[in-house]
Write a protein that holds these residues in place. Structure first.
Motif, PDB file in Angstrom:
ATOM      1  N   UNK A 557     -36.773  59.469  13.457  1.00  0.00           N
ATOM      2  CA  UNK A 557     -37.597  58.185  13.507  1.00  0.00           C
ATOM      3  C   UNK A 557     -38.500  58.293  14.937  1.00  0.00           C
ATOM      4  N   UNK A 558     -38.770  59.399  15.110  1.00  0.00           N
ATOM      5  CA  UNK A 558     -39.941  59.206  16.098  1.00  0.00           C
ATOM      6  C   UNK A 558     -40.839  59.834  15.668  1.00  0.00           C
ATOM      7  N   UNK A 559     -40.353  61.064  14.531  1.00  0.00           N
ATOM      8  CA  UNK A 559     -41.432  62.043  13.983  1.00  0.00           C
ATOM      9  C   UNK A 559     -42.186  60.454  13.018  1.00  0.00           C
ATOM     10  N   UNK A 560     -41.870  59.635  11.795  1.00  0.00           N
ATOM     11  CA  UNK A 560     -42.325  58.935  11.599  1.00  0.00           C
ATOM     12  C   UNK A 560     -43.109  58.427  12.166  1.00  0.00           C
ATOM     13  N   UNK A 561     -42.580  57.490  12.931  1.00  0.00           N
ATOM     14  CA  UNK A 561     -43.507  56.502  14.790  1.00  0.00           C
ATOM     15  C   UNK A 561     -44.622  57.497  14.876  1.00  0.00           C
ATOM     16  N   UNK A 562     -44.885  58.852  15.189  1.00  0.00           N
ATOM     17  CA  UNK A 562     -45.589  59.652  15.996  1.00  0.00           C
ATOM     18  C   UNK A 562     -47.418  59.789  15.044  1.00  0.00           C
TER      19      UNK A 562
END
Length: 720
Positions: A557-562
């Protein structure tokens, strides 16, 4: 009847008090009188030494001299203690005792490091003219001073002030040996102080001949050679005992600047240096002009090693240090190894061209002189490493030393930690951008404007400072530091209130490794440059496996957001210059206070790269930001690197790369040649062209001025 006015007891008490008061008064009077007489006696005694006139002037000078001497001795003792701590263990810096041949990712040799020869010759077996050439060039008063040559240092300072091209330096041979044995090559006042004290220590514990022998065996001579014996084998293919005068002069010229004057790097410069060494031999009275004439007319001819000029030297230095750690841990008894690396020669040349061309073309306008770049694949393998503008001038690898602040490029850790620690947050979450003070520190945005409510993606895209500071207040600063260490930063830094704005020392390679985590789907991606190490006989002692023990350190999730937020920076934020047609590029710019550092860190689906621009002495640039030269160099490299390869997608980025098509021509059908990047100029070739252009311009200007002088205006005709 008793007299009512008679009070015997009261009268006796009053008499005692009066007596005590009288005694006290007389005692104090006697004390002060005695003190006065004592002071007068002291004055009378010292009056005998009272002088005036010119004598008093000299006495005052001597008195102050002794005072300052006492202060100086205390200061010298304090400064000497850290230097002498280096001698407590009794161990010197370990000499290079292994030889390593490096191969690129395809198995081709790209360079060597370590010893070239382990032969060591007694001092009396070395050619007399080689020893004299070294003394004449490096330290003519070697056998006369006590470790520090005050006369030689002053002479070198005067020579430098007058602009003379002298080959004699200010540091004595003993000082240079102290640096080689105990210290690092860093240039600092602290190191010079330690060097001076250690030179004195060496003089106390070793004879002059022993110091000179150690110097000849331990000095770095360029080309990966340590010691004069190894250098003679490498440059001339012969033993040090067999070199002639011309070759000895060339070797003696290498001690102070081994890479600049190495004959396989610049033969003309090496011969010019050797000629100056011959002049030093004559000036010092060691040889006559007639004895050196033959050496001048027949300069040394080294072995052709032109193939090694294009070696990725900054990377090889880094890989050599890493290889030594692995070899030492393996316990191997061999001293000759073959190391397979991850370096890609083509990408390395692209990276060097991108960095040096940008600094050469625009560096002067922004007052920037240095740059560094590290290129990784998403799995962490190093494909290119540029540690500076010119390895020949400076071997300091700016890409691996954690001594620069990342500025807003650090915000990757701020927002990444926020997404990991605050589940409700996503790029579209609206937060307050108002300034919140921490004590007496109130952060400001780069534009100076206040910001109200703003989404996280917009704040990241515009590089707003107040939002990450507010995030650090909300979740704490320690989670940000922990997140940064978890995904890639290896050095320690203080957790201060300005940490969210990049107040931490980092290295280019660590920043590339940290950003690579988001290119590698959230898995930890430490940079590595070695894939295999074998002995010369083929025995394997190390094999790297990048897929082993893969550790997820960031959620999907954080990878996609960043990645989505970093894409916004390139599309319409501070990193617009990094856009590449047909390639999904993402990243973040960074600029530090006073414009001392400028960064761009980012990646595509194929490569990760971090770029830094600045000055070694921390001088501010002329308003250079990360969105200018760093993004230009990054984009130039990536455009080269993505030519004629399959473009891979980036997770979380809505971008459809163009399909990679390999056309198959029918038999007999002409095939259009593939579009190739035109060859670029190497830095030295470009410098030569610029020099020729300057000379041509000067010649044209001179010719024009001469033509103007040749034209004499005609006298006006007289009226009739």
């Amino acid at each position: 009847m008793q007299d009512p006015f008679y009070h015997k007891e009261k009268r006796r008490k009053k008499t005692r008090m009066l007596a005590a008061d009288a005694w006290l008064d007389s005692a104090m009077y006697d004390f002060w009188q005695s003190a006065g007489r004592g002071y007068t006696a002291i004055e009378d005694f010292f009056s005998r030494f009272r002088i005036s006139g010119l004598k008093r002037f000299f006495v005052e000078i001597v008195s102050d001299g002794f005072s300052f001497l006492a202060i100086g001795l205390v200061l010298v003792t304090a400064l000497a203690l850290p230097a002498f701590d280096a001698t407590v263990s009794g161990h010197f810096n370990k000499a290079e005792d292994i030889a390593v041949t490096f191969l690129d990712r395809y198995g081709n040799e790209v360079g060597r490091r370590g010893i070239r020869s382990d032969d060591s010759y007694p001092l009396d077996k070395l050619p007399d003219y080689f020893v004299k050439a070294a003394l004449a060039t490096e330290d003519r008063r070697f056998y006369d001073h006590w470790g520090i040559d005050i006369v030689g240092t002053l002479r070198a300072l005067v020579s430098n002030a007058q602009g003379e091209n002298s080959t004699q330096g200010g540091s004595s041979i003993t000082q240079q040996l102290a640096k080689n044995l105990f210290l690092t090559p860093e240039r600092s006042l602290e190191r010079k102080i330690k060097e001076a004290f250690l030179a004195v220590w060496l003089e106390w514990h070793y004879s002059k001949d022993e110091i000179l022998k150690l110097y000849f065996d331990r000095a770095y001579m360029g080309g990966g050679n340590f010691g004069a014996a190894a250098a003679a084998e490498y440059y001339f293919g012969k033993k040090i005992t067999d070199v002639n005068l011309a070759e000895a002069a060339m070797l003696a010229g290498l001690f102070k600047a081994p890479t600049k004057y190495a004959p396989h790097v610049d033969l003309a410069a090496a011969r010019g240096r050797a000629n100056l060494v011959l002049s030093n031999l004559v000036d010092a009275g060691f040889l006559t002009e007639g004895q050196v004439t033959a050496a001048r007319r027949n300069p040394a001819m080294p072995i052709d090693r032109s193939a090694e000029l294009s070696s990725p030297n900054y990377f090889l230095d880094y890989a050599f240090d890493e290889a030594k750690k692995i070899i030492e841990a393996s316990g191997s008894t061999s001293n000759t190894f073959v190391v397979r690396t991850t370096i890609d020669p083509v990408l390395q040349s692209y990276a060097e061209d991108a960095v040096t061309s940008v600094v050469r073309e625009q560096g002067e306008a922004y007052n920037v002189t240095q740059a560094a770049m590290v290129v990784l694949e998403p799995n962490g393998s190093i494909r290119a490493m540029v540690g500076g503008m010119d390895y020949g001038k400076s071997q300091f690898n700016r890409s691996i030393v954690p001594n620069r602040q990342p500025g807003s490029a650090f915000k990757l850790f701020d927002y990444g930690a926020a997404f990991e620690n605050i589940p409700d947050y996503d790029p579209d979450t609206v937060v307050s951008g108002a300034t919140q003070c921490i004590g007496d520190w109130c952060p400001r945005n780069y534009s100076g404007n206040a910001v109200g409510r703003i989404s996280l993606i917009s704040a990241f895209q515009q590089s707003i400072n107040t939002v990450p500071v507010n995030l650090s207040i909300k979740m704490g600063r320690q989670p940000i530091a922990d997140f940064a260490h978890k995904i890639g930063l290896t050095n320690d830094f203080p957790v201060t209130r300005s940490l969210a704005l990049g107040a931490a020392s980092v290295s280019v390679i660590d920043m590339a490794s940290s950003y690579a985590v988001f290119s590698n789907h959230g898995y930890k991606t430490p940079a590595f440059g070695i894939t295999r190490i074998t002995t010369l006989t083929g025995d394997q002692i190390f094999e790297a496996d990048p897929e082993a023990n893969r550790e997820r350190v960031v959620s999907e999730r954080t990878v996609r957001y960043m990645n989505r937020m970093m894409r916004a920076v390139v599309e319409s934020g501070t990193g617009r210059r990094a856009q590449i047609e047909g390639v999904p590029a993402v990243g973040k710019t960074g600029t530090t206070s006073s414009y001392r550092d400028a960064w761009f860190c980012g990646f595509t689906g194929n490569y990760v790269a971090a770029v830094w621009f600045g000055n070694d002495d921390y001088r501010p640039t002329k308003t250079l930001t990360g969105g200018l030269l760093p993004t230009t160099a990054w984009q130039k490299f990536m455009a080269y690197a993505h030519t004629n390869i399959e473009i891979k997608p980036v997770e979380g980025v809505d971008f459809q790369p163009a399909p990679f098509v390999i056309a198959n021509a029918e038999e007999g059908q002409p095939v259009a040649p593939p579009v190739e990047r035109p060859p670029g100029l190497k830095p030295r070739a470009a410098d030569k062209l610029l020099e020729v252009a300057d000379r041509l311009r000067d010649a044209l200007d001179a010719a024009g001025s001469q033509a103007a002088l040749a034209v004499v205006p005609a006298a006006p005709a007289k009226s009739l």
